[in-house]
Structures are given as C-alpha cells and as structure tokens.
Write a protein that holds these residues in place. Sequence first.
Motif, PDB file in Angstrom:
ATOM      1  N   GLU A   1       0.819  -1.220   0.000  1.00  0.00           N
ATOM      2  CA  GLU A   1       0.000   0.000   0.000  1.00  0.00           C
ATOM      3  C   GLU A   1       0.853   1.269   0.000  1.00  0.00           C
ATOM      4  O   GLU A   1       0.651   2.180   0.802  1.00  0.00           O
ATOM      5  N   VAL A   2       1.787   1.331  -0.907  1.00  0.00           N
ATOM      6  CA  VAL A   2       2.712   2.458  -1.003  1.00  0.00           C
ATOM      7  C   VAL A   2       2.046   3.628  -1.717  1.00  0.00           C
ATOM      8  O   VAL A   2       1.437   3.464  -2.770  1.00  0.00           O
ATOM      9  N   GLU A   3       2.182   4.807  -1.114  1.00  0.00           N
ATOM     10  CA  GLU A   3       1.685   6.029  -1.745  1.00  0.00           C
ATOM     11  C   GLU A   3       2.822   6.999  -2.047  1.00  0.00           C
ATOM     12  O   GLU A   3       2.596   8.041  -2.650  1.00  0.00           O
ATOM     13  N   ASN A   4       4.029   6.648  -1.655  1.00  0.00           N
ATOM     14  CA  ASN A   4       5.200   7.477  -1.887  1.00  0.00           C
ATOM     15  C   ASN A   4       5.568   7.405  -3.374  1.00  0.00           C
ATOM     16  O   ASN A   4       5.836   6.330  -3.911  1.00  0.00           O
ATOM     17  N   VAL A   5       5.574   8.564  -4.024  1.00  0.00           N
ATOM     18  CA  VAL A   5       5.842   8.619  -5.471  1.00  0.00           C
ATOM     19  C   VAL A   5       7.234   8.102  -5.802  1.00  0.00           C
ATOM     20  O   VAL A   5       7.413   7.387  -6.798  1.00  0.00           O
ATOM     21  N   ASP A   6       8.225   8.420  -4.977  1.00  0.00           N
ATOM     22  CA  ASP A   6       9.583   7.938  -5.238  1.00  0.00           C
ATOM     23  C   ASP A   6       9.638   6.413  -5.188  1.00  0.00           C
ATOM     24  O   ASP A   6      10.282   5.780  -6.026  1.00  0.00           O
ATOM     25  N   VAL A   7       8.959   5.813  -4.234  1.00  0.00           N
ATOM     26  CA  VAL A   7       8.949   4.350  -4.112  1.00  0.00           C
ATOM     27  C   VAL A   7       8.244   3.734  -5.326  1.00  0.00           C
ATOM     28  O   VAL A   7       8.720   2.748  -5.893  1.00  0.00           O
ATOM     29  N   MET A   8       7.138   4.331  -5.742  1.00  0.00           N
ATOM     30  CA  MET A   8       6.422   3.818  -6.917  1.00  0.00           C
ATOM     31  C   MET A   8       7.298   3.922  -8.169  1.00  0.00           C
ATOM     32  O   MET A   8       7.328   3.001  -8.998  1.00  0.00           O
ATOM     33  N   ASN A   9       8.025   5.031  -8.318  1.00  0.00           N
ATOM     34  CA  ASN A   9       8.917   5.194  -9.468  1.00  0.00           C
ATOM     35  C   ASN A   9      10.084   4.198  -9.399  1.00  0.00           C
ATOM     36  O   ASN A   9      10.477   3.638 -10.429  1.00  0.00           O
ATOM     37  N   CYS A  10      10.603   3.967  -8.193  1.00  0.00           N
ATOM     38  CA  CYS A  10      11.670   2.962  -8.033  1.00  0.00           C
ATOM     39  C   CYS A  10      11.170   1.594  -8.470  1.00  0.00           C
ATOM     40  O   CYS A  10      11.864   0.881  -9.205  1.00  0.00           O
ATOM     41  N   LYS A  11       9.995   1.217  -8.021  1.00  0.00           N
ATOM     42  CA  LYS A  11       9.441  -0.101  -8.350  1.00  0.00           C
ATOM     43  C   LYS A  11       9.248  -0.240  -9.853  1.00  0.00           C
ATOM     44  O   LYS A  11       9.589  -1.267 -10.448  1.00  0.00           O
ATOM     45  N   ARG A  12       8.725   0.807 -10.480  1.00  0.00           N
ATOM     46  CA  ARG A  12       8.503   0.779 -11.931  1.00  0.00           C
ATOM     47  C   ARG A  12       9.824   0.634 -12.682  1.00  0.00           C
ATOM     48  O   ARG A  12       9.947  -0.188 -13.599  1.00  0.00           O
ATOM     49  N   ILE A  13      10.824   1.396 -12.289  1.00  0.00           N
ATOM     50  CA  ILE A  13      12.129   1.335 -12.951  1.00  0.00           C
ATOM     51  C   ILE A  13      12.796  -0.021 -12.689  1.00  0.00           C
ATOM     52  O   ILE A  13      13.335  -0.633 -13.607  1.00  0.00           O
ATOM     53  N   LEU A  14      12.733  -0.508 -11.455  1.00  0.00           N
ATOM     54  CA  LEU A  14      13.336  -1.801 -11.132  1.00  0.00           C
ATOM     55  C   LEU A  14      12.700  -2.914 -11.966  1.00  0.00           C
ATOM     56  O   LEU A  14      13.408  -3.741 -12.539  1.00  0.00           O
ATOM     57  N   ASP A  15      11.376  -2.931 -12.054  1.00  0.00           N
ATOM     58  CA  ASP A  15      10.682  -3.955 -12.851  1.00  0.00           C
ATOM     59  C   ASP A  15      11.076  -3.875 -14.318  1.00  0.00           C
ATOM     60  O   ASP A  15      11.295  -4.894 -14.972  1.00  0.00           O
ATOM     61  N   SER A  16      11.187  -2.658 -14.830  1.00  0.00           N
ATOM     62  CA  SER A  16      11.558  -2.459 -16.229  1.00  0.00           C
ATOM     63  C   SER A  16      12.982  -2.953 -16.505  1.00  0.00           C
ATOM     64  O   SER A  16      13.231  -3.653 -17.492  1.00  0.00           O
ATOM     65  N   VAL A  17      13.917  -2.601 -15.633  1.00  0.00           N
ATOM     66  CA  VAL A  17      15.315  -3.022 -15.798  1.00  0.00           C
ATOM     67  C   VAL A  17      15.436  -4.533 -15.647  1.00  0.00           C
ATOM     68  O   VAL A  17      16.149  -5.195 -16.410  1.00  0.00           O
ATOM     69  N   LEU A  18      14.717  -5.107 -14.685  1.00  0.00           N
ATOM     70  CA  LEU A  18      14.741  -6.553 -14.476  1.00  0.00           C
ATOM     71  C   LEU A  18      14.330  -7.286 -15.752  1.00  0.00           C
ATOM     72  O   LEU A  18      15.000  -8.221 -16.186  1.00  0.00           O
ATOM     73  N   GLN A  19      13.251  -6.822 -16.375  1.00  0.00           N
ATOM     74  CA  GLN A  19      12.791  -7.468 -17.605  1.00  0.00           C
ATOM     75  C   GLN A  19      13.738  -7.194 -18.768  1.00  0.00           C
ATOM     76  O   GLN A  19      14.084  -8.101 -19.513  1.00  0.00           O
ATOM     77  N   GLU A  20      14.163  -5.951 -18.913  1.00  0.00           N
ATOM     78  CA  GLU A  20      15.046  -5.579 -20.031  1.00  0.00           C
ATOM     79  C   GLU A  20      16.316  -6.421 -20.057  1.00  0.00           C
ATOM     80  O   GLU A  20      16.698  -6.959 -21.103  1.00  0.00           O
ATOM     81  N   ILE A  21      16.958  -6.572 -18.913  1.00  0.00           N
ATOM     82  CA  ILE A  21      18.215  -7.317 -18.877  1.00  0.00           C
ATOM     83  C   ILE A  21      17.968  -8.815 -19.051  1.00  0.00           C
ATOM     84  O   ILE A  21      18.729  -9.500 -19.728  1.00  0.00           O
ATOM     85  N   GLN A  22      16.866  -9.324 -18.504  1.00  0.00           N
ATOM     86  CA  GLN A  22      16.589 -10.756 -18.655  1.00  0.00           C
ATOM     87  C   GLN A  22      16.219 -11.129 -20.085  1.00  0.00           C
ATOM     88  O   GLN A  22      16.404 -12.278 -20.492  1.00  0.00           O
TER      89      GLN A  22
END
Length: 190
Positions: A29-50
């Motif tokens: 239940e995260v509402e922190n914009v920085d945390v949401m942006n981190c999660k989005r970027i992490l998921d994107s990088v995880l998929q891109e590299i794999q």
Amino acid sequence: MIITPNTTLDAINEMLASIGEAPVDTLEEVENVDVMNCKRILDSVLQEIQEEQWSFNYHPQYTLTPDTQTGYIYWSPTFLRLKGTDGKVYQERSGVLFSLTDNTSTFTSPITVSVVILVPFEDCPTAFKRYVTARASRLFSSRYLGDGQVTQELYEEEQRARARFYSYEIDMTHPSMANNSEIQQLMNRG
C-alpha cells in the motif's frame, strides 16, 4: 556502493539511497511517489536485462501442453522470448500461443520450445541482483536527481556490477568457441 539486495525492498531502498532518500519498511500500500517510481524502474530493468537470455532464465527444451478441452496453449506472462525447436515460429495472440508457421492457435499434442523466462527478482542470482539494482539506481537517480557527479559514480558502480555478473555467467556456462555451431561446421570440414 551497492549492498547486496536480497529482496525487491532491499533494491528499492538502495535506489532511494542513491538520491539521498530514507529507506522504507514495506512495499505494501505504497503512496510514496519515489517508491512507486523505483518499483517501476526496477521492474523495467529486471525485464530488459533478462530479455538478453542468461544461464538462469533460458530453457532450451521446454514442453508446452495444450488444454485438453480447447487445444489452446495459454501464454504465460513470464515468457520473454519463445522459439520452436522444430523451426516453427510462434507468438502470443489474445493470451494463447499462435503458430505463425501453421496459422493456428489450436494444438493436438505438446510442443517443445526454447524459452527465455522472466525470473522474479528474489529468485535471481546474487550477482544479477546487484547488476539490476545498480542499473536501476543509476536510471532513477539520473531521472529524478539529475546530479551529474552522482550519476557518474552510479554508472561506474553499474559497470563494476555488470562485470561481476558477466564473470558469474562465464563461470556458469563455460562458453567455448567449439560449442558454436558455425565453428563446429568449420572444424568438421578439415
């Protein structure tokens, strides 16, 4: 320096640290914009590299079995790349596997494919987690902080993490030019 991230939460806290933000205790239940942006970027990088195909996410002989009622082989969202081992070409259409070769989405028997699968962050090798976290940290920092010196330091850390991961990958796969089919053909000519 990136501390070994064992979980997605660890990786996101490393990313937050890259811009001087305080760590968080949970991703629920995260509402922190920085945390949401981190999660989005992490998921994107995880998929891109794999998508590049590595020892831990590539299955050269993977059997897909059709549903007995419909004949469909349902597409998994974890499939990043899939290729028929028999030369047939497949793709996803409307959530099921479609044979471009046979122009059908109905199968009467199991098929064997080679597949690159998206592995969850927690299940990836440690060296890969470090690389993904370092890259995601650099991207996050450069987009949301914009400090050139910090971005350069994070880039250097990313390159070190990348080199360590490539070393891991070499240890796992023992690559050899003799394993290359084109090289083997040339060697057999003699």
